[in-house]
Scaffold this active site. Structure first.
Site, PDB file in Angstrom:
ATOM      1  NE  ARG A  93      -1.607   1.276  -0.397  1.00 49.41           N
ATOM      2  CZ  ARG A  93      -0.435   1.876  -0.334  1.00 49.41           C
ATOM      3  NH1 ARG A  93       0.351   1.941  -1.409  1.00 49.41           N
ATOM      4  NH2 ARG A  93       0.011   2.432   0.767  1.00 49.41           N
ATOM      5  CD  GLN A 139      -1.067  -1.565   3.503  1.00 46.94           C
ATOM      6  OE1 GLN A 139      -0.705  -2.339   4.398  1.00 46.94           O
ATOM      7  NE2 GLN A 139      -2.231  -0.941   3.551  1.00 46.94           N
ATOM      8  CG  ASP A 176      -3.522   7.734   5.196  1.00 49.97           C
ATOM      9  OD1 ASP A 176      -2.583   7.209   5.823  1.00 49.97           O
ATOM     10  OD2 ASP A 176      -3.890   7.370   4.069  1.00 49.97           O
ATOM     11  CG  ASN A 182       0.762   6.832   8.321  1.00 48.82           C
ATOM     12  OD1 ASN A 182       0.407   7.045   7.153  1.00 48.82           O
ATOM     13  ND2 ASN A 182       1.807   6.095   8.612  1.00 48.82           N
ATOM     14  CE  LYS A 183      -2.668   1.259   6.293  1.00 46.91           C
ATOM     15  NZ  LYS A 183      -4.138   1.044   6.209  1.00 46.91           N
TER      16      LYS A 183
HETATM   17  O1  MRU Z   1      -4.681   1.829   3.655  1.00 49.07           O
HETATM   18  P1  MRU Z   1      -3.650   2.474   2.773  1.00 49.07           P
HETATM   19  O2  MRU Z   1      -2.688   1.496   2.172  1.00 49.07           O
HETATM   20  O3  MRU Z   1      -4.274   3.411   1.752  1.00 49.07           O
HETATM   21  O4  MRU Z   1      -2.820   3.384   3.791  1.00 49.07           O
HETATM   22  C1  MRU Z   1      -1.732   4.101   3.315  1.00 49.07           C
HETATM   23  C2  MRU Z   1      -0.981   4.797   4.357  1.00 49.07           C
HETATM   24  O5  MRU Z   1      -1.339   4.814   5.515  1.00 49.07           O
HETATM   25  C3  MRU Z   1       0.176   5.604   3.909  1.00 49.07           C
HETATM   26  O6  MRU Z   1       1.184   5.602   4.868  1.00 49.07           O
HETATM   27  C4  MRU Z   1      -0.319   7.040   3.684  1.00 49.07           C
HETATM   28  O7  MRU Z   1      -1.374   7.038   2.762  1.00 49.07           O
HETATM   29  C5  MRU Z   1       0.730   7.941   3.180  1.00 49.07           C
HETATM   30  S1  MRU Z   1       1.235   7.446   1.576  1.00 49.07           S
HETATM   31  C6  MRU Z   1       2.052   8.604   0.754  1.00 49.07           C
END
Ligand code: MRU
Length: 347
Positions: free
Chosen positions: A44, A194, A235, A245-246
């Site tokens: 991820r 995370q 993202d 983003n998350k």
């Molecule tokens: O759901 P995930 O764990 O894939 O989400 C990840 C994030 O939102 C990160 O902050 C994003 O991918 C940037 S990582 C370099």
């Protein structure tokens, strides 16, 4: 440590679901398994997902039974659709798949063997470029961290979210490697955690000073004057600088503005989607409610309790101080600065 790699005809990756308890690698020998590993978050983080998808396309070329280039390209189109459907928000996934598909569709190859070789080379290049790009982002962003600062960080954006080094946590790593002293507050990042499971594991290994905090404590620390800068990843970044983003990033951005705290995202230009004029057009992944009610198999409420689980939110560009890219820091107005960064101009 490479989060995602190629090894003798298979895609290898760290199983991020097992951390921080166990550093376990998995070996994936089919495209279906690669797509599932993205969906179930074995891998991820936007750039790591992109690299995995690139290797997935190389694997698709190897596993195809096609004996002509045309038949192979047809197989690749089907596998591209399978990979792209694994997760919708991080644009790096579609970016990597389309980059390899365009090579396959270029009409430049006369043999199936040639096309297979070139696609594997292109997938390796995406992975190698990612490491180089992240170390540039780190060097550029490290200048923003004052000596003695406290940084607030959300989710995981380190080596695990990329092929190696990291984006926002790559900035932290670069500053640490330069000998700066600072402290990092890591949002635990519910529901997949995370921050506490992955970012803390990375900072432990690097020897960076940190504390995990509940997501709900971020405002408390900003209000008490403890936070000097907020660094997050992205993202997908729309042409105007709005970014997904998350989940939880949006509320941090508003709190940051209320407290006058600089708020930056760090991302490679492969995360910028100039096809979308604003963040409203970014597709937001809705994940299984069981991740909220039963995180990692541990029920915290009865199974029939209702829950919702949006995996990302969109932060409007007006809350952003800047976007740290491999070409420099994009500043408002982002429509102009991002276009220049994507074209490879130094900012
Ligand atoms: O759901 P995930 O764990 O894939 O989400 C990840 C994030 O939102 C990160 O902050 C994003 O991918 C940037 S990582 C370099």
């Amino acid at each position: 440590m490479r989060t995602v790699d190629w090894d003798g005809g298979a895609v290898t990756m760290i199983d991020q679901r097992a951390l921080p308890w166990e550093l376990r690698y998995v070996r994936l020998e089919t495209v279906a398994a690669v797509a599932e590993s993205i969906r179930n978050m074995t891998v991820r983080g936007a750039p790591a997902i992109g690299a995995a998808a690139g290797f997935g396309m190389a694997l698709a070329a190897q596993e195809s039974q096609a004996t002509t280039v045309n038949a192979l390209v047809a197989d690749l189109r089907a596998k591209a659709a399978l990979l792209k459907a694994a997760r919708p928000t991080a644009v790096n996934l579609a970016w990597a798949v389309e980059r390899l598909l365009r090579i396959a569709e270029s009409g430049e190859f006369h043999t199936v063997a040639d096309l297979r070789d070139v696609l594997l080379g292109a997938a390796r290049q995406i992975a190698d470029d990612d490491v180089a790009i992240n170390s540039r982002i780190g060097a550029i962003g490290a200048k923003l961290l004052p000596e003695g600062a406290t940084v607030l960080h959300h989710c995981n954006t380190g080596a695990l979210a990329t092929v190696d080094y990291g984006t926002a946590l790559g900035v932290v790593r670069a500053a640490h490697e330069q000998g700066k002293h600072f402290h990092v507050l890591l949002d635990e990042t519910r529901p997949r955690l995370q921050g506490s499971r992955l970012s803390a594991w990375e900072l432990e290994r690097l020897g960076v000073s940190y504390d995990i905090i509940p997501d709900t404590a971020a405002g408390y620390y900003m209000g008490s004057g403890e936070v000097d800068i907020i660094l997050v990843g992205a993202d997908r970044i729309a042409a105007n600088g709005d970014f997904a983003n998350k989940i939880g990033t949006y509320q941090l951005a508003i709190l940051a503005q209320a407290h006058g705290i600089p708020f930056y995202t760090a991302a490679p230009t492969s995360t910028v989607d100039l096809n979308l004029s604003s963040g409203e057009q970014i597709p937001i992944e809705q994940r299984d409610a069981a991740e909220v009610t039963t995180p990692y198999g541990n029920a915290i409420v009865p199974a029939h309790f209702k829950a919702r689980n949006p995996a990302f939110d969109v932060t409007p560009h007006r809350y952003l101080s800047g976007i740290i890219t491999e070409h420099g820091i994009a500043r408002p107005p982002f429509t102009a600065s991002l276009r220049r960064a994507v074209a490879g101009e130094a900012l």
